[in-house]
Design a protein around this motif. Sequence first.
Motif, PDB file in Angstrom:
ATOM      1  N   ASP A   1       1.061  -1.329  -0.388  1.00 36.46           N
ATOM      2  CA  ASP A   1      -0.003  -0.030  -0.049  1.00 36.46           C
ATOM      3  C   ASP A   1       0.661   1.036  -0.264  1.00 36.46           C
ATOM      4  OD1 ASP A   1      -2.029  -1.746  -0.620  1.00 36.46           O
ATOM      5  OD2 ASP A   1      -3.157  -1.198   2.113  1.00 36.46           O
ATOM      6  N   GLU A   2       2.258   0.960   1.216  1.00 37.79           N
ATOM      7  CA  GLU A   2       2.735   2.155   0.832  1.00 37.79           C
ATOM      8  C   GLU A   2       3.594   2.702  -0.872  1.00 37.79           C
ATOM      9  OE1 GLU A   2       7.197   3.982   2.343  1.00 37.79           O
ATOM     10  OE2 GLU A   2       5.552   2.418   4.631  1.00 37.79           O
ATOM     11  N   LEU A   3       4.191   1.571  -1.257  1.00 38.36           N
ATOM     12  CA  LEU A   3       4.228   1.517  -3.083  1.00 38.36           C
ATOM     13  C   LEU A   3       2.858   2.442  -3.718  1.00 38.36           C
ATOM     14  CD1 LEU A   3       6.124   0.960  -5.308  1.00 38.36           C
ATOM     15  CD2 LEU A   3       5.661  -1.664  -4.691  1.00 38.36           C
ATOM     16  N   LEU A   4       1.596   2.150  -3.531  1.00 36.11           N
ATOM     17  CA  LEU A   4       0.575   2.108  -4.263  1.00 36.11           C
ATOM     18  C   LEU A   4       0.692   3.218  -4.156  1.00 36.11           C
ATOM     19  CD1 LEU A   4      -1.320  -1.136  -4.260  1.00 36.11           C
ATOM     20  CD2 LEU A   4       0.101  -0.513  -6.394  1.00 36.11           C
ATOM     21  N   ASN A   5       1.206   4.001  -2.984  1.00 36.87           N
ATOM     22  CA  ASN A   5       0.208   5.438  -2.582  1.00 36.87           C
ATOM     23  C   ASN A   5       2.025   6.036  -3.036  1.00 36.87           C
ATOM     24  OD1 ASN A   5      -1.761   6.634  -0.426  1.00 36.87           O
ATOM     25  ND2 ASN A   5      -1.595   4.116  -0.805  1.00 36.87           N
ATOM     26  N   ALA A   6       3.211   5.863  -3.177  1.00 36.91           N
ATOM     27  CA  ALA A   6       3.934   6.435  -3.340  1.00 36.91           C
ATOM     28  C   ALA A   6       4.251   6.450  -5.141  1.00 36.91           C
ATOM     29  CB  ALA A   6       5.113   5.711  -3.411  1.00 36.91           C
ATOM     30  N   LEU A   7       3.661   5.727  -5.644  1.00 33.76           N
ATOM     31  CA  LEU A   7       3.144   5.009  -7.196  1.00 33.76           C
ATOM     32  C   LEU A   7       2.104   6.133  -7.477  1.00 33.76           C
ATOM     33  CD1 LEU A   7       3.311   4.342 -10.404  1.00 33.76           C
ATOM     34  CD2 LEU A   7       1.998   2.801  -9.635  1.00 33.76           C
ATOM     35  N   TYR A   8       1.810   6.654  -6.840  1.00 34.57           N
ATOM     36  CA  TYR A   8       0.073   7.793  -6.957  1.00 34.57           C
ATOM     37  C   TYR A   8       0.536   8.733  -6.766  1.00 34.57           C
ATOM     38  CZ  TYR A   8      -4.627   9.649  -7.148  1.00 34.57           C
ATOM     39  OH  TYR A   8      -6.027  10.714  -7.544  1.00 34.57           O
ATOM     40  N   LEU A   9       1.497   9.081  -5.963  1.00 34.45           N
ATOM     41  CA  LEU A   9       1.850  10.758  -6.101  1.00 34.45           C
ATOM     42  C   LEU A   9       3.552  11.140  -7.571  1.00 34.45           C
ATOM     43  CD1 LEU A   9       2.312  12.966  -4.549  1.00 34.45           C
ATOM     44  CD2 LEU A   9       4.290  11.674  -2.606  1.00 34.45           C
ATOM     45  N   HIS A  10       3.506   9.246  -7.497  1.00 32.22           N
ATOM     46  CA  HIS A  10       4.783  10.231  -8.932  1.00 32.22           C
ATOM     47  C   HIS A  10       4.272  10.208 -10.175  1.00 32.22           C
ATOM     48  CE1 HIS A  10       7.977   8.660 -10.904  1.00 32.22           C
ATOM     49  NE2 HIS A  10       7.756   8.006 -11.748  1.00 32.22           N
ATOM     50  N   LEU A  11       3.015   9.683 -10.223  1.00 36.25           N
ATOM     51  CA  LEU A  11       2.020  10.109 -11.439  1.00 36.25           C
ATOM     52  C   LEU A  11       1.880  10.493 -12.010  1.00 36.25           C
ATOM     53  CD1 LEU A  11       0.783   6.264 -11.594  1.00 36.25           C
ATOM     54  CD2 LEU A  11       2.768   7.308 -13.200  1.00 36.25           C
ATOM     55  N   LYS A  12       1.427  11.661 -10.767  1.00 31.71           N
ATOM     56  CA  LYS A  12       0.224  12.706 -10.293  1.00 31.71           C
ATOM     57  C   LYS A  12       1.182  13.907 -10.231  1.00 31.71           C
ATOM     58  CE  LYS A  12      -4.069  12.677  -9.253  1.00 31.71           C
ATOM     59  NZ  LYS A  12      -5.310  13.001 -10.109  1.00 31.71           N
ATOM     60  N   THR A  13       2.931  14.479 -10.081  1.00 33.60           N
ATOM     61  CA  THR A  13       3.299  14.604  -9.931  1.00 33.60           C
ATOM     62  C   THR A  13       3.665  15.253 -11.506  1.00 33.60           C
ATOM     63  OG1 THR A  13       4.532  14.233  -8.070  1.00 33.60           O
ATOM     64  CG2 THR A  13       5.855  15.276  -9.333  1.00 33.60           C
ATOM     65  N   GLY A  14       3.960  13.806 -12.026  1.00 32.08           N
ATOM     66  CA  GLY A  14       4.561  14.118 -13.535  1.00 32.08           C
ATOM     67  C   GLY A  14       3.566  14.402 -14.954  1.00 32.08           C
ATOM     68  N   LEU A  15       2.021  14.304 -14.226  1.00 30.37           N
ATOM     69  CA  LEU A  15       0.725  14.474 -14.408  1.00 30.37           C
ATOM     70  C   LEU A  15       0.859  16.268 -14.159  1.00 30.37           C
ATOM     71  CD1 LEU A  15      -2.070  14.876 -16.453  1.00 30.37           C
ATOM     72  CD2 LEU A  15      -2.942  14.004 -13.943  1.00 30.37           C
ATOM     73  N   GLY A  16       0.511  16.432 -13.164  1.00 32.91           N
ATOM     74  CA  GLY A  16       0.830  17.764 -13.065  1.00 32.91           C
ATOM     75  C   GLY A  16       1.844  19.157 -13.571  1.00 32.91           C
ATOM     76  N   LYS A  17       2.430  18.707 -13.640  1.00 39.32           N
ATOM     77  CA  LYS A  17       3.394  18.714 -14.322  1.00 39.32           C
ATOM     78  C   LYS A  17       3.982  19.117 -15.846  1.00 39.32           C
ATOM     79  CE  LYS A  17       9.096  18.977 -15.171  1.00 39.32           C
ATOM     80  NZ  LYS A  17       9.758  18.856 -14.978  1.00 39.32           N
ATOM     81  N   MET A  18       3.041  18.134 -16.131  1.00 37.30           N
ATOM     82  CA  MET A  18       2.723  17.972 -17.987  1.00 37.30           C
ATOM     83  C   MET A  18       1.454  19.287 -18.189  1.00 37.30           C
ATOM     84  SD  MET A  18       3.850  16.246 -20.490  1.00 37.30           S
ATOM     85  CE  MET A  18       3.033  16.014 -22.204  1.00 37.30           C
ATOM     86  N   MET A  19       0.382  19.242 -16.944  1.00 41.72           N
ATOM     87  CA  MET A  19      -0.620  20.505 -17.065  1.00 41.72           C
ATOM     88  C   MET A  19      -0.389  21.281 -16.612  1.00 41.72           C
ATOM     89  SD  MET A  19      -4.186  17.998 -15.357  1.00 41.72           S
ATOM     90  CE  MET A  19      -3.251  17.614 -13.718  1.00 41.72           C
ATOM     91  N   MET A  20       0.720  21.772 -15.970  1.00 45.54           N
ATOM     92  CA  MET A  20       1.550  23.092 -15.448  1.00 45.54           C
ATOM     93  C   MET A  20       2.359  23.932 -16.876  1.00 45.54           C
ATOM     94  SD  MET A  20      -0.146  23.830 -13.036  1.00 45.54           S
ATOM     95  CE  MET A  20       0.066  25.294 -12.916  1.00 45.54           C
ATOM     96  N   GLU A  21       2.848  23.646 -17.759  1.00 45.77           N
ATOM     97  CA  GLU A  21       3.676  23.675 -18.488  1.00 45.77           C
ATOM     98  C   GLU A  21       2.862  24.557 -19.061  1.00 45.77           C
ATOM     99  OE1 GLU A  21       5.400  21.906 -22.219  1.00 45.77           O
ATOM    100  OE2 GLU A  21       5.868  20.833 -20.340  1.00 45.77           O
ATOM    101  N   ASN A  22       1.834  25.609 -19.417  1.00 46.40           N
ATOM    102  CA  ASN A  22       1.335  26.401 -20.202  1.00 46.40           C
ATOM    103  C   ASN A  22       0.635  26.801 -19.377  1.00 46.40           C
ATOM    104  OD1 ASN A  22       2.965  26.002 -22.912  1.00 46.40           O
ATOM    105  ND2 ASN A  22       2.071  24.370 -23.103  1.00 46.40           N
ATOM    106  N   TYR A  23       0.008  26.353 -18.105  1.00 46.70           N
ATOM    107  CA  TYR A  23      -0.304  27.217 -17.584  1.00 46.70           C
ATOM    108  C   TYR A  23      -1.013  28.513 -17.427  1.00 46.70           C
ATOM    109  CZ  TYR A  23      -4.708  27.160 -14.069  1.00 46.70           C
ATOM    110  OH  TYR A  23      -5.588  27.441 -12.599  1.00 46.70           O
ATOM    111  N   HIS A  24      -1.711  29.229 -17.407  1.00 43.38           N
ATOM    112  CA  HIS A  24      -1.624  30.952 -16.750  1.00 43.38           C
ATOM    113  C   HIS A  24      -2.356  31.240 -16.380  1.00 43.38           C
ATOM    114  CE1 HIS A  24       1.700  31.657 -20.031  1.00 43.38           C
ATOM    115  NE2 HIS A  24      -0.077  30.724 -21.007  1.00 43.38           N
ATOM    116  N   PRO A  25      -2.580  31.332 -14.583  1.00 40.20           N
ATOM    117  CA  PRO A  25      -3.230  32.273 -13.960  1.00 40.20           C
ATOM    118  C   PRO A  25      -3.948  32.864 -14.238  1.00 40.20           C
ATOM    119  CG  PRO A  25      -1.431  32.527 -12.772  1.00 40.20           C
ATOM    120  CD  PRO A  25      -0.950  31.510 -13.975  1.00 40.20           C
ATOM    121  N   ASP A  26      -3.948  33.721 -14.763  1.00 41.19           N
ATOM    122  CA  ASP A  26      -4.858  35.252 -15.075  1.00 41.19           C
ATOM    123  C   ASP A  26      -5.603  34.783 -16.109  1.00 41.19           C
ATOM    124  OD1 ASP A  26      -3.532  36.318 -13.288  1.00 41.19           O
ATOM    125  OD2 ASP A  26      -2.392  37.416 -14.626  1.00 41.19           O
ATOM    126  N   ALA A  27      -5.271  33.637 -17.554  1.00 43.85           N
ATOM    127  CA  ALA A  27      -6.918  33.475 -18.140  1.00 43.85           C
ATOM    128  C   ALA A  27      -8.078  32.911 -17.420  1.00 43.85           C
ATOM    129  CB  ALA A  27      -6.005  32.093 -18.609  1.00 43.85           C
TER     130      ALA A  27
END
Length: 190
Positions: free
Chosen positions: A52-78
């Motif tokens: 379960d600790e591994l699965l939680n670390a995996l989820y966090l790892h995947l969400k970190t990569g996904l979030g980085k990709m989604m924030m690449e062109n993110y403009h908070p004032d849009a």
Amino acid sequence: MARPKSEDKRLALLEAAKEAVAESGLGAATSLIAKKAGVAEGTLFRYFATKDELLNALYLHLKTGLGKMMMENYHPDASVKERVRTVWSGFIDWGLISPTGSKAMRQLAVSDKVTEETLQKVAQLYPELHELANACVTSEFFSCGQSAFADAIFFSLAETTMEFASRDPLEAGNYKTAGFEVMWRAMTKG
């Protein structure tokens, strides 16, 4: 004296877990994960005390990569629509680049394995994304009104978009645009 842990081994275990979960679901054996990582099963448990600790670390790892990709062109004032479009595009792009990551994350997201603590860590990684999701669900933008329902609609349409875009890469941009417009119209009041 215990040997120091290696970040390379930790990442190898997370990548192996991603593949194993994508292929076999959450029931993937730790022995399979260790084998894919090229380490002994005991080594896996030196890095992650429980599966379960591994699965939680995996989820966090995947969400970190996904979030980085989604924030690449993110403009908070849009506008809200443009910020959601940016998140959508980043999500689709990440899913096309990492289909095994996308599949593993879907498995984890609907499981009871991801802890509240891990979800809080994810929310803290990219607070702009968390705030945007909450603003959309609790405002006039998304008419469905429930976060879990809104997420399910978003992910279902995203999976369909990724499937068609992966089949026909030359049309990927058109599928991404059409998928976003369908999602936006389905979920907004108007």
